[in-house]
Motif scaffolding. Sequence first.
Motif, PDB file in Angstrom:
ATOM      1  N   ALA A 265     -45.960   1.534  15.866  1.00  0.00           N
ATOM      2  CA  ALA A 265     -45.051   1.414  14.291  1.00  0.00           C
ATOM      3  C   ALA A 265     -44.964  -0.089  14.024  1.00  0.00           C
ATOM      4  O   ALA A 265     -44.958  -0.330  12.816  1.00  0.00           O
ATOM      5  N   ALA A 266     -44.632  -0.982  14.758  1.00  0.00           N
ATOM      6  CA  ALA A 266     -44.639  -2.349  14.350  1.00  0.00           C
ATOM      7  C   ALA A 266     -46.013  -3.050  13.773  1.00  0.00           C
ATOM      8  O   ALA A 266     -46.031  -3.525  13.033  1.00  0.00           O
ATOM      9  N   VAL A 267     -46.930  -2.455  14.537  1.00  0.00           N
ATOM     10  CA  VAL A 267     -48.361  -2.874  14.270  1.00  0.00           C
ATOM     11  C   VAL A 267     -48.448  -2.363  12.703  1.00  0.00           C
ATOM     12  O   VAL A 267     -49.047  -3.111  11.539  1.00  0.00           O
ATOM     13  N   ALA A 268     -48.333  -1.272  12.469  1.00  0.00           N
ATOM     14  CA  ALA A 268     -48.570  -0.549  11.317  1.00  0.00           C
ATOM     15  C   ALA A 268     -47.546  -1.234  10.031  1.00  0.00           C
ATOM     16  O   ALA A 268     -48.233  -1.530   8.892  1.00  0.00           O
ATOM     17  N   ALA A 269     -46.382  -1.575  10.284  1.00  0.00           N
ATOM     18  CA  ALA A 269     -45.397  -2.328   9.295  1.00  0.00           C
ATOM     19  C   ALA A 269     -46.049  -3.887   9.278  1.00  0.00           C
ATOM     20  O   ALA A 269     -45.891  -4.334   8.383  1.00  0.00           O
ATOM     21  N   ALA A 270     -46.321  -4.419  10.187  1.00  0.00           N
ATOM     22  CA  ALA A 270     -47.367  -5.721  10.010  1.00  0.00           C
ATOM     23  C   ALA A 270     -48.291  -5.715   9.036  1.00  0.00           C
ATOM     24  O   ALA A 270     -48.400  -6.447   8.301  1.00  0.00           O
ATOM     25  N   LEU A 271     -49.201  -4.611   9.211  1.00  0.00           N
ATOM     26  CA  LEU A 271     -50.221  -4.542   8.315  1.00  0.00           C
ATOM     27  C   LEU A 271     -49.856  -3.951   6.953  1.00  0.00           C
ATOM     28  O   LEU A 271     -50.470  -4.586   5.834  1.00  0.00           O
ATOM     29  N   ARG A 272     -48.904  -3.160   6.829  1.00  0.00           N
ATOM     30  CA  ARG A 272     -48.620  -2.837   5.373  1.00  0.00           C
ATOM     31  C   ARG A 272     -47.540  -3.708   4.556  1.00  0.00           C
ATOM     32  O   ARG A 272     -47.827  -3.826   3.441  1.00  0.00           O
ATOM     33  N   GLU A 273     -46.684  -4.240   5.326  1.00  0.00           N
ATOM     34  CA  GLU A 273     -45.554  -4.673   4.983  1.00  0.00           C
ATOM     35  C   GLU A 273     -45.521  -6.536   5.066  1.00  0.00           C
ATOM     36  O   GLU A 273     -44.608  -7.051   4.542  1.00  0.00           O
ATOM     37  N   GLY A 274     -46.224  -6.891   6.245  1.00  0.00           N
ATOM     38  CA  GLY A 274     -46.211  -8.275   6.427  1.00  0.00           C
ATOM     39  C   GLY A 274     -45.108  -8.518   7.269  1.00  0.00           C
ATOM     40  O   GLY A 274     -44.560  -9.459   7.555  1.00  0.00           O
ATOM     41  N   ALA A 275     -44.533  -7.498   7.907  1.00  0.00           N
ATOM     42  CA  ALA A 275     -43.655  -7.183   9.161  1.00  0.00           C
ATOM     43  C   ALA A 275     -44.170  -8.061  10.328  1.00  0.00           C
ATOM     44  O   ALA A 275     -45.177  -8.514  10.364  1.00  0.00           O
ATOM     45  N   PRO A 276     -43.367  -8.692  11.112  1.00  0.00           N
ATOM     46  CA  PRO A 276     -43.648  -9.584  12.162  1.00  0.00           C
ATOM     47  C   PRO A 276     -44.671  -9.008  13.071  1.00  0.00           C
ATOM     48  O   PRO A 276     -44.465  -7.805  13.309  1.00  0.00           O
ATOM     49  N   ASN A 277     -45.451  -9.565  13.704  1.00  0.00           N
ATOM     50  CA  ASN A 277     -46.629  -9.248  14.606  1.00  0.00           C
ATOM     51  C   ASN A 277     -45.634  -8.947  15.999  1.00  0.00           C
ATOM     52  O   ASN A 277     -44.883  -9.801  16.364  1.00  0.00           O
TER      53      ASN A 277
END
Length: 363
Positions: free
Chosen positions: A322-334
């Motif tokens: 879920a965090a990986v998806a957020a990083a790719l879509r929204e620029g959330a932390p790796n």
Amino acid sequence: MTGPHTGTPDTPLRVGLVGYGLAGSVFHAPLIAATEGLALDTVVTSNEERRAQARAEFPDVRLAAGPDELFARADELDLVVIASPNKTHVPLATAALKAGLPVVVDKPVAGTAAEARGLAALAEERGLLLSVFQNRRWDNDFLTLRRLLADGELGEVWRFESRFERWRPRPKGGWRESGDPAEIGGLLYDLGSHVVDQALVLFGPVTQVYAESVIRRAGAEADDDTFLALTHANGVRSHLYVSSTAAQLGPRFRVLGSRAGYVKYGLDPQEAALREGRRPGPDGWGAEDESLWGRLGAGESPVTGGGSPVPTLPGDYPAYYAAVAAALREGAPNPVTAQEAAAALDVLEAARRSARDGVAVTL
């Protein structure tokens, strides 16, 4: 950082998975499939039995015989996950990044810290996500311990003991137990990658490493019984045990502080659930039976009733993807950077030198 293909809220990110052995079939494929916003598009394996298994478990998945076939259609993908043998991690991650694709790599990301930092530099140069699958940051006991530390329940932590022990008196064979250095096998780099990463997340940088590493079993080629003693810059001492030859298993965690200690037995249930074919969902995923809760207290052993039971937080491997998806879509932390993985490899390399030479190694 993101990749060039971030999709839209209505279009899942398309994932290519390289490797369908234990890591690919038990961990990555089910977790990818369970993550909102990700879709398992392609599985790369040349093994006919594994191809059939992938097709049976994911009827819509495309199959590729080799990674070159995958990278040739990089424009059809949004993420590559590398779950192949350790020795292939660096070349395959390099190829994926050069093809313009964000990458998740199973641990250990590389055989050396220098290689890990080289991959990190390439990813940064290309503006692409490079993340390392350190799933045991989302183990139930680790999440619980992090909460206890954040709440100050133990006071000042003096010693952290972590054990990942098994009783496997006969080698199973395969590359993980190979003595060929090129295979990057043995427990130091396998289970050691987990326990060292957890120690660094909890207690920060390490200044000194001492290790003992032994091959116990007849016919074994790589270390199967290894101990690490780490001195952290903040003064905490971590004692880490990884073994395939533990006839009696110790506590998974024993953490001693100025106010109290926390003792926890048993492994997070998520791997066993995934191996049994269960899949993450809203109903009790990662939950643990009350009989396995750890205990917090001072002055007495948990075995004789000391301390109070601490409800174990549910394990949450799905949080990684879920965090990986957020990083790719929204620029959330790796969720796990290659630089963090490199710091763990610094410790593993020092441990290997320490065990070989019989000395403590200063970092």
